[in-house]
Write a protein that holds these residues in place. Structure first.
Motif, PDB file in Angstrom:
ATOM      1  N   HIS A   1      15.889 -76.981 -32.740  1.00 53.00           N
ATOM      2  CA  HIS A   1      17.097 -76.182 -32.694  1.00 53.00           C
ATOM      3  C   HIS A   1      16.913 -75.068 -31.667  1.00 53.00           C
ATOM      4  N   GLU A   2      17.974 -74.727 -31.015  1.00 53.23           N
ATOM      5  CA  GLU A   2      17.932 -73.630 -30.051  1.00 53.23           C
ATOM      6  C   GLU A   2      19.125 -72.723 -30.305  1.00 53.23           C
ATOM      7  N   THR A   3      18.876 -71.429 -30.258  1.00 54.39           N
ATOM      8  CA  THR A   3      19.946 -70.459 -30.435  1.00 54.39           C
ATOM      9  C   THR A   3      19.619 -69.201 -29.639  1.00 54.39           C
ATOM     10  N   ARG A   4      20.649 -68.451 -29.310  1.00 54.97           N
ATOM     11  CA  ARG A   4      20.463 -67.160 -28.639  1.00 54.97           C
ATOM     12  C   ARG A   4      20.550 -66.064 -29.691  1.00 54.97           C
ATOM     13  N   LEU A   5      19.590 -65.147 -29.631  1.00 51.56           N
ATOM     14  CA  LEU A   5      19.532 -64.066 -30.613  1.00 51.56           C
ATOM     15  C   LEU A   5      19.228 -62.755 -29.923  1.00 51.56           C
ATOM     16  N   TRP A   6      19.612 -61.675 -30.571  1.00 52.17           N
ATOM     17  CA  TRP A   6      19.247 -60.350 -30.103  1.00 52.17           C
ATOM     18  C   TRP A   6      17.826 -60.041 -30.562  1.00 52.17           C
ATOM     19  N   VAL A   7      17.100 -59.304 -29.739  1.00 50.71           N
ATOM     20  CA  VAL A   7      15.719 -58.932 -30.040  1.00 50.71           C
ATOM     21  C   VAL A   7      15.562 -57.437 -29.796  1.00 50.71           C
ATOM     22  N   VAL A   8      14.833 -56.775 -30.691  1.00 52.16           N
ATOM     23  CA  VAL A   8      14.469 -55.373 -30.464  1.00 52.16           C
ATOM     24  C   VAL A   8      12.957 -55.239 -30.608  1.00 52.16           C
ATOM     25  N   ASP A   9      12.437 -54.162 -30.037  1.00 55.63           N
ATOM     26  CA  ASP A   9      11.009 -53.861 -30.110  1.00 55.63           C
ATOM     27  C   ASP A   9      10.814 -52.594 -30.933  1.00 55.63           C
ATOM     28  N   GLU A  10       9.756 -52.622 -31.755  1.00 63.27           N
ATOM     29  CA  GLU A  10       9.437 -51.446 -32.572  1.00 63.27           C
ATOM     30  C   GLU A  10       7.946 -51.452 -32.834  1.00 63.27           C
ATOM     31  N   ALA A  11       7.276 -50.401 -32.412  1.00 64.58           N
ATOM     32  CA  ALA A  11       5.836 -50.223 -32.645  1.00 64.58           C
ATOM     33  C   ALA A  11       5.029 -51.447 -32.206  1.00 64.58           C
ATOM     34  N   GLY A  12       5.354 -51.980 -31.033  1.00 62.76           N
ATOM     35  CA  GLY A  12       4.614 -53.109 -30.497  1.00 62.76           C
ATOM     36  C   GLY A  12       4.976 -54.464 -31.071  1.00 62.76           C
ATOM     37  N   LYS A  13       5.940 -54.506 -31.950  1.00 61.81           N
ATOM     38  CA  LYS A  13       6.394 -55.766 -32.554  1.00 61.81           C
ATOM     39  C   LYS A  13       7.794 -56.099 -32.063  1.00 61.81           C
ATOM     40  N   GLN A  14       8.093 -57.390 -32.032  1.00 62.63           N
ATOM     41  CA  GLN A  14       9.431 -57.860 -31.706  1.00 62.63           C
ATOM     42  C   GLN A  14      10.125 -58.265 -33.005  1.00 62.63           C
ATOM     43  N   TRP A  15      11.419 -57.954 -33.065  1.00 64.48           N
ATOM     44  CA  TRP A  15      12.194 -58.237 -34.267  1.00 64.48           C
ATOM     45  C   TRP A  15      13.483 -58.967 -33.921  1.00 64.48           C
ATOM     46  N   LEU A  16      13.834 -59.934 -34.755  1.00 62.63           N
ATOM     47  CA  LEU A  16      15.140 -60.583 -34.757  1.00 62.63           C
ATOM     48  C   LEU A  16      15.841 -60.095 -36.008  1.00 62.63           C
ATOM     49  N   ARG A  17      17.109 -60.477 -36.154  1.00 61.71           N
ATOM     50  CA  ARG A  17      17.826 -60.113 -37.384  1.00 61.71           C
ATOM     51  C   ARG A  17      18.856 -61.179 -37.684  1.00 61.71           C
ATOM     52  N   ALA A  18      18.843 -61.664 -38.915  1.00 62.91           N
ATOM     53  CA  ALA A  18      19.862 -62.591 -39.390  1.00 62.91           C
ATOM     54  C   ALA A  18      20.896 -61.770 -40.147  1.00 62.91           C
ATOM     55  N   GLY A  19      22.139 -61.831 -39.715  1.00 65.24           N
ATOM     56  CA  GLY A  19      23.197 -61.062 -40.358  1.00 65.24           C
ATOM     57  C   GLY A  19      23.614 -61.614 -41.706  1.00 65.24           C
ATOM     58  N   GLN A  57      15.137 -49.531 -41.403  1.00 67.32           N
ATOM     59  CA  GLN A  57      14.327 -49.122 -40.265  1.00 67.32           C
ATOM     60  C   GLN A  57      14.735 -49.900 -39.000  1.00 67.32           C
ATOM     61  N   ILE A  58      15.086 -51.166 -39.152  1.00 70.02           N
ATOM     62  CA  ILE A  58      15.346 -52.047 -38.009  1.00 70.02           C
ATOM     63  C   ILE A  58      16.816 -52.024 -37.580  1.00 70.02           C
ATOM     64  N   ASN A  59      17.753 -51.939 -38.519  1.00 66.50           N
ATOM     65  CA  ASN A  59      19.175 -51.948 -38.153  1.00 66.50           C
ATOM     66  C   ASN A  59      19.538 -50.892 -37.107  1.00 66.50           C
ATOM     67  N   PRO A  60      19.051 -49.653 -37.215  1.00 68.25           N
ATOM     68  CA  PRO A  60      19.389 -48.658 -36.190  1.00 68.25           C
ATOM     69  C   PRO A  60      18.880 -49.023 -34.793  1.00 68.25           C
ATOM     70  N   LEU A  61      17.787 -49.756 -34.712  1.00 72.12           N
ATOM     71  CA  LEU A  61      17.272 -50.175 -33.412  1.00 72.12           C
ATOM     72  C   LEU A  61      18.233 -51.146 -32.730  1.00 72.12           C
ATOM     73  N   PHE A  62      18.809 -52.052 -33.513  1.00 69.61           N
ATOM     74  CA  PHE A  62      19.806 -52.980 -32.972  1.00 69.61           C
ATOM     75  C   PHE A  62      21.058 -52.211 -32.553  1.00 69.61           C
ATOM     76  N   ALA A  63      21.469 -51.242 -33.365  1.00 70.65           N
ATOM     77  CA  ALA A  63      22.659 -50.439 -33.040  1.00 70.65           C
ATOM     78  C   ALA A  63      22.441 -49.662 -31.748  1.00 70.65           C
ATOM     79  N   GLU A  64      21.256 -49.096 -31.577  1.00 69.89           N
ATOM     80  CA  GLU A  64      20.964 -48.327 -30.373  1.00 69.89           C
ATOM     81  C   GLU A  64      20.934 -49.220 -29.133  1.00 69.89           C
ATOM     82  N   LYS A  65      20.291 -50.361 -29.245  1.00 67.05           N
ATOM     83  CA  LYS A  65      20.143 -51.244 -28.089  1.00 67.05           C
ATOM     84  C   LYS A  65      21.444 -51.945 -27.715  1.00 67.05           C
ATOM     85  N   TYR A  66      22.200 -52.417 -28.708  1.00 70.02           N
ATOM     86  CA  TYR A  66      23.363 -53.259 -28.432  1.00 70.02           C
ATOM     87  C   TYR A  66      24.691 -52.526 -28.567  1.00 70.02           C
TER      88      TYR A  66
END
Length: 90
Positions: A1-19, A57-66
Motif C-alpha cells: 500500500h502507498e499513501t501520502r502523509l504529513w510528517v513532523v519532527d520532534e526531539a529527533g523522532k519522526q511522527w505521523l498521525r492518523a486522524g 504533545q504531537i498535535n500542536p506540531l502538526f498545527a504549527e507545520k501545516y
C-alpha cells in the motif's frame, strides 16, 4: 500500500498521525509495523509505533507545520481521537 502523509519532527523522532482510529492504513500498521517512508527523496525502513497518549504533545506540531490546512481538517473531523505514530528506524 502507498499513501501520502504529513510528517513532523520532534526531539529527533519522526511522527505521523492518523486522524481516525479506524483508518485503513493505521489498521494495517497495527498488524504489521514494518513500513518504508520516502522523505526528501530518501527512502528508509521503520517500525511504525502508534502512541495515543502523546496526542497533546504531537498535535500542536502538526498545527504549527501545516497551519490553516491542519486547522481546516481539525474543524471538520476533530483531533480528540487522532493517533500519533512514531517512526523508529529499523
Amino acid at each position: 500500500h502507498e499513501t501520502r502523509l504529513w510528517v513532523v519532527d520532534e526531539a529527533g523522532k519522526q511522527w505521523l498521525r492518523a486522524g481516525n482510529p479506524k483508518s485503513g492504513w493505521l489498521l494495517h500498521i497495527q498488524k504489521n509495523s514494518a513500513v518504508e517512508v520516502e522523505r526528501n527523496g530518501q527512502r528508509a525502513g521503520y517500525a511504525a509505533v502508534p502512541i495515543a497518549d502523546v496526542r497533546d504533545q504531537i498535535n500542536p506540531l502538526f498545527a504549527e507545520k501545516y497551519g490553516w490546512a491542519d486547522s481546516y481538517i481539525a474543524a471538520l473531523f476533530g483531533r480528540d481521537d487522532a493517533t500519533p505514530i512514531r517512526l523508529d528506524p529499523r
